[in-house]
Motif scaffolding. Structure first.
Motif, PDB file in Angstrom:
ATOM      1  N   GLN A  40       0.832  -1.201   0.000  1.00 24.73           N
ATOM      2  CA  GLN A  40       0.000   0.000   0.000  1.00 24.73           C
ATOM      3  C   GLN A  40       0.871   1.258   0.000  1.00 24.73           C
ATOM      4  OE1 GLN A  40      -2.329  -0.806   3.500  1.00 24.73           O
ATOM      5  NE2 GLN A  40      -3.805  -2.063   2.370  1.00 24.73           N
ATOM      6  N   ILE A  79     -10.091   3.943  -6.615  1.00 25.10           N
ATOM      7  CA  ILE A  79      -9.598   2.747  -5.938  1.00 25.10           C
ATOM      8  C   ILE A  79      -8.698   3.216  -4.801  1.00 25.10           C
ATOM      9  CG2 ILE A  79      -8.249   0.622  -6.138  1.00 25.10           C
ATOM     10  CD1 ILE A  79     -10.822   0.619  -7.813  1.00 25.10           C
ATOM     11  N   LEU A  83      -6.446  -2.477  -0.736  1.00 28.65           N
ATOM     12  CA  LEU A  83      -5.753  -3.455  -1.568  1.00 28.65           C
ATOM     13  C   LEU A  83      -4.769  -4.298  -0.751  1.00 28.65           C
ATOM     14  CD1 LEU A  83      -5.001  -1.318  -4.751  1.00 28.65           C
ATOM     15  CD2 LEU A  83      -6.951  -2.819  -4.306  1.00 28.65           C
ATOM     16  N   CYS A  96      -1.926  -7.274  -1.540  1.00 21.07           N
ATOM     17  CA  CYS A  96      -1.194  -8.001  -2.573  1.00 21.07           C
ATOM     18  C   CYS A  96      -1.045  -9.467  -2.188  1.00 21.07           C
ATOM     19  CB  CYS A  96       0.181  -7.356  -2.768  1.00 21.07           C
ATOM     20  SG  CYS A  96       1.138  -8.136  -4.077  1.00 21.07           S
ATOM     21  N   PHE A 125      -3.910  -8.040  -6.506  1.00 18.62           N
ATOM     22  CA  PHE A 125      -4.427  -7.622  -5.216  1.00 18.62           C
ATOM     23  C   PHE A 125      -5.823  -8.179  -5.016  1.00 18.62           C
ATOM     24  CE2 PHE A 125      -1.515  -4.166  -6.309  1.00 18.62           C
ATOM     25  CZ  PHE A 125      -0.867  -3.906  -5.115  1.00 18.62           C
ATOM     26  N   GLU A 171      -9.247  -6.662  -3.547  1.00 18.34           N
ATOM     27  CA  GLU A 171      -9.848  -5.388  -3.154  1.00 18.34           C
ATOM     28  C   GLU A 171     -10.759  -5.683  -1.972  1.00 18.34           C
ATOM     29  OE1 GLU A 171     -12.045  -1.528  -5.096  1.00 18.34           O
ATOM     30  OE2 GLU A 171     -12.057  -3.406  -6.207  1.00 18.34           O
ATOM     31  N   TRP A 200     -14.292 -10.523  -2.247  1.00 19.60           N
ATOM     32  CA  TRP A 200     -13.276  -9.558  -2.667  1.00 19.60           C
ATOM     33  C   TRP A 200     -12.966  -9.727  -4.149  1.00 19.60           C
ATOM     34  CZ3 TRP A 200      -9.092 -10.343   1.680  1.00 19.60           C
ATOM     35  CH2 TRP A 200      -9.572  -9.811   2.880  1.00 19.60           C
ATOM     36  N   VAL A 254      -7.749  -7.503  -8.404  1.00 16.06           N
ATOM     37  CA  VAL A 254      -7.228  -6.349  -9.120  1.00 16.06           C
ATOM     38  C   VAL A 254      -5.839  -6.720  -9.634  1.00 16.06           C
ATOM     39  CG1 VAL A 254      -6.387  -3.986  -8.885  1.00 16.06           C
ATOM     40  CG2 VAL A 254      -8.519  -4.657  -7.771  1.00 16.06           C
ATOM     41  N   ARG A 279      -9.836  -5.420 -13.304  1.00 21.69           N
ATOM     42  CA  ARG A 279     -10.558  -5.894 -12.116  1.00 21.69           C
ATOM     43  C   ARG A 279     -11.473  -7.034 -12.535  1.00 21.69           C
ATOM     44  NH1 ARG A 279     -13.990  -1.527  -9.787  1.00 21.69           N
ATOM     45  NH2 ARG A 279     -12.268  -0.917  -8.489  1.00 21.69           N
TER      46      ARG A 279
END
Length: 186
Positions: A70, A102, A107, A109, A120, A122, A130, A133, A143
């Motif tokens: 992030q 976004i 997010l 990973c 990622f 989301e 979820w 991404v 996405r």
């Protein structure tokens, strides 16, 4: 089940490289994780790379390093998120019609390659809902409203085209190589 099909695709039906349980106890993980991912780790293993290209992280690594991913995005974009539209990350300060924000804080990973492209989750709502991404973290964005195991299986079978990861030469479903890594997540 998709996890079993993914296991067969990756390992040819053999079990993951016999290691101790890859999932730390719930007390050790601060993030909830999607059920399909937990099942994948249990049936296949964790911390593995596919074709020396895409690295799927284990639960402990995800839990320990998600804040850094992030912060990396915040540093790259000089913001706490970005606007996207039509598979593109829009320039800073531009939103325009049809653009969607976004937030990097949503997010997490769970996979990446050595070129900086990342997958990622989301984190909005229930972990089993979820979205996936995919981004090169600079300009491309995609996405998907599917699970991580669906995404991997379809990507590797080439039934899903991902503008971030799919190329004319990768993946090749007839030549998949999986390497397991021992990672200290603590």
């Amino acid at each position: 089940m998709v996890v079993d099909e993914l296991r067969n695709l990756l390992l040819g039906g053999r079990a993951g490289e016999g290691r101790e349980s890859a999932i730390p106890s719930c007390d050790e993980i601060s993030l909830p994780l999607p059920t399909d991912y937990i099942e994948m780790v249990a049936k296949i293993g964790s911390d593995f790379s596919i074709d020396k290209k895409l690295i799927v992280k284990g639960p402990g690594v995800i839990d320990r390093f998600f804040p850094q991913s992030q912060r990396d995005l915040e540093y790259i974009h000089k913001n706490t998120g970005f606007f996207v539209r039509g598979g593109e990350i829009l320039p800073a300060g531009f939103s325009g019609s049809g653009a969607e924000w976004i937030s990097f804080s949503n997010l997490v990973c769970w996979a990446e390659d050595d070129s900086g492209r990342k997958l990622f989750w989301e984190r909005v709502g229930n972990p089993d809902g979820w979205r996936i991404v995919a981004t090169d973290c600079v300009a491309k964005f995609a996405r998907y409203e599917i699970t991580a195991t669906d995404y991997l299986y379809k990507l590797l079978r080439r039934s899903l085209f991902c503008s971030v990861f799919t190329s004319s030469r990768w993946p090749d479903p007839d030549r998949i190589q999986v390497i397991f890594h021992r990672v200290d997540s603590g």
